[in-house]
Scaffold this motif. Structure first.
Motif, PDB file in Angstrom:
ATOM      1  N   ILE A   9       0.838  -1.202   0.000  1.00 56.44           N
ATOM      2  CA  ILE A   9       0.000   0.000   0.000  1.00 56.44           C
ATOM      3  C   ILE A   9       0.871   1.249   0.000  1.00 56.44           C
ATOM      4  CG2 ILE A   9      -1.641   1.350   1.370  1.00 56.44           C
ATOM      5  CD1 ILE A   9      -2.788  -1.410   2.293  1.00 56.44           C
ATOM      6  N   ARG A  10       1.922   1.267   0.815  1.00 55.30           N
ATOM      7  CA  ARG A  10       2.829   2.427   0.836  1.00 55.30           C
ATOM      8  C   ARG A  10       3.503   2.606  -0.525  1.00 55.30           C
ATOM      9  NH1 ARG A  10       0.777   5.501   4.331  1.00 55.30           N
ATOM     10  NH2 ARG A  10       1.196   4.995   6.473  1.00 55.30           N
ATOM     11  N   PHE A  11       3.905   1.508  -1.157  1.00 57.51           N
ATOM     12  CA  PHE A  11       4.492   1.582  -2.490  1.00 57.51           C
ATOM     13  C   PHE A  11       3.499   2.198  -3.464  1.00 57.51           C
ATOM     14  CE2 PHE A  11       5.223  -0.147  -6.710  1.00 57.51           C
ATOM     15  CZ  PHE A  11       6.543   0.203  -6.915  1.00 57.51           C
ATOM     16  N   TYR A  12       2.264   1.733  -3.423  1.00 56.44           N
ATOM     17  CA  TYR A  12       1.214   2.282  -4.279  1.00 56.44           C
ATOM     18  C   TYR A  12       1.034   3.781  -4.027  1.00 56.44           C
ATOM     19  CZ  TYR A  12      -3.455   3.589  -5.757  1.00 56.44           C
ATOM     20  OH  TYR A  12      -4.504   4.259  -6.312  1.00 56.44           O
ATOM     21  N   GLN A  13       0.975   4.185  -2.767  1.00 54.22           N
ATOM     22  CA  GLN A  13       0.752   5.590  -2.436  1.00 54.22           C
ATOM     23  C   GLN A  13       1.893   6.478  -2.922  1.00 54.22           C
ATOM     24  OE1 GLN A  13       0.226   5.280   1.830  1.00 54.22           O
ATOM     25  NE2 GLN A  13      -1.997   5.431   1.640  1.00 54.22           N
ATOM     26  N   LYS A  14       3.122   6.018  -2.788  1.00 60.00           N
ATOM     27  CA  LYS A  14       4.271   6.855  -3.141  1.00 60.00           C
ATOM     28  C   LYS A  14       4.589   6.865  -4.631  1.00 60.00           C
ATOM     29  CE  LYS A  14       6.434   6.606   1.281  1.00 60.00           C
ATOM     30  NZ  LYS A  14       7.577   7.133   1.952  1.00 60.00           N
ATOM     31  N   PHE A  15       4.429   5.737  -5.297  1.00 58.42           N
ATOM     32  CA  PHE A  15       4.909   5.643  -6.667  1.00 58.42           C
ATOM     33  C   PHE A  15       3.818   5.513  -7.733  1.00 58.42           C
ATOM     34  CE2 PHE A  15       8.381   4.017  -4.015  1.00 58.42           C
ATOM     35  CZ  PHE A  15       9.331   4.955  -4.344  1.00 58.42           C
TER      36      PHE A  15
END
Length: 71
Positions: A9-15
């Protein structure tokens, strides 16, 4: 397992979210990805997955959106 989901989820949010969908915003507050992250953090994998799916199913043009916090 929930830690892996939270990392994704953090990867999705940032990139992905910031570059793939510029200018588009979630109809809910907090955003669906933030809601999902909090669900995994608070409830673990199984209930977090259930809450995430339930939230995503509400995301359609006929739902008014608005403030929808985690339970």
């Amino acid at each position: 397992m929930s830690k892996i989901c939270m990392l994704l989820i953090r990867f999705y949010q940032k990139f992905i979210s910031t570059y793939l969908l510029p200018g588009r915003h979630c109809r809910f507050t907090p955003t669906c990805s933030q809601y999902s992250y909090e669900a995994y953090e608070k409830y673990g994998f199984f209930k977090g997955t259930y809450l995430t799916i339930r939230r995503i199913l509400k995301c359609h043009p006929f739902h008014k959106g608005g403030y929808d916090p985690l339970i």
